[in-house]
Design a protein around this motif. Sequence first.
Motif, PDB file in Angstrom:
ATOM      1  N   THR A  62      96.055  42.405  47.379  1.00  9.22           N
ATOM      2  CA  THR A  62      94.893  41.623  47.800  1.00  9.22           C
ATOM      3  C   THR A  62      93.692  42.533  47.953  1.00  9.22           C
ATOM      4  OG1 THR A  62      96.352  40.168  49.044  1.00  9.22           O
ATOM      5  CG2 THR A  62      94.021  40.072  49.584  1.00  9.22           C
ATOM      6  N   ILE A  64      89.633  42.179  49.457  1.00 10.93           N
ATOM      7  CA  ILE A  64      88.612  41.363  50.105  1.00 10.93           C
ATOM      8  C   ILE A  64      87.266  41.917  49.648  1.00 10.93           C
ATOM      9  CG2 ILE A  64      87.612  40.668  52.305  1.00 10.93           C
ATOM     10  CD1 ILE A  64      90.452  41.052  53.492  1.00 10.93           C
ATOM     11  N   GLY A  69      84.651  36.631  49.156  1.00 10.50           N
ATOM     12  CA  GLY A  69      85.969  36.211  49.639  1.00 10.50           C
ATOM     13  C   GLY A  69      87.045  37.198  49.236  1.00 10.50           C
ATOM     14  N   PHE A  70      88.134  36.703  48.663  1.00 11.98           N
ATOM     15  CA  PHE A  70      89.268  37.563  48.332  1.00 11.98           C
ATOM     16  C   PHE A  70      89.884  37.143  47.002  1.00 11.98           C
ATOM     17  CE2 PHE A  70      91.281  33.871  50.039  1.00 11.98           C
ATOM     18  CZ  PHE A  70      92.484  33.775  49.357  1.00 11.98           C
ATOM     19  N   HIS A 119      89.330  33.319  45.493  1.00  6.66           N
ATOM     20  CA  HIS A 119      88.541  32.531  46.434  1.00  6.66           C
ATOM     21  C   HIS A 119      87.216  32.154  45.784  1.00  6.66           C
ATOM     22  CE1 HIS A 119      85.554  32.123  49.730  1.00  6.66           C
ATOM     23  NE2 HIS A 119      86.507  31.352  50.217  1.00  6.66           N
TER      24      HIS A 119
END
Length: 184
Positions: A62, A64, A69-70, A119
């Motif tokens: 992940t 960010i 967002g991510f 996102h």
Amino acid sequence: MKTENIFFLLFLMASILTKAQNNASVEKSNNNIQIGAVGVWFNNESKLAGQFVLRTEIGLYTEIVAGNGFFMAPELTLEPRWYYNIKKRGKKGKNTSKNAANFFTIKTSYRSDIFEILHDRGKGAENSISFVPKWGIRRNLGKYFNYELGIGFGYLTFFDQKYFTVFDANGPVVDLHFRIGINL
């Protein structure tokens, strides 16, 4: 007579258990699922020799991104690990199950943009490969859980970059991880 036999059996069992701990080595195969600050992974450690394993791992990392967002994308990792103090821990009677010891490794990871969980479309995954020599520790939390801490310095390179930012440049990289996992 009966008491002497019991003491003899207890002594024999203690000797066998002590000898087994002195010859501590990595497990033949060890699977677990781990979660960390930057993703989730499934991994397997297969024994190569007394203190050496080959760890294969697949997961979702992940990132960010400020203002966007991510995103999550797949990561494949291959790393030979040397659990250099597993015998010492065994001699001291410490828990060495599931390869609970300190280690050195050379982590080789490939991050892909084959699919992404986004996102926002502002920035996504990049195809990259990294080579990072690392030091770390692995310990158990009870019978079913484990944790790992590690730090390393290495090199990261990108393939066919789509997004160019200050943090997405070929070059030196620091790899710091903290993960909690479930032993399978």
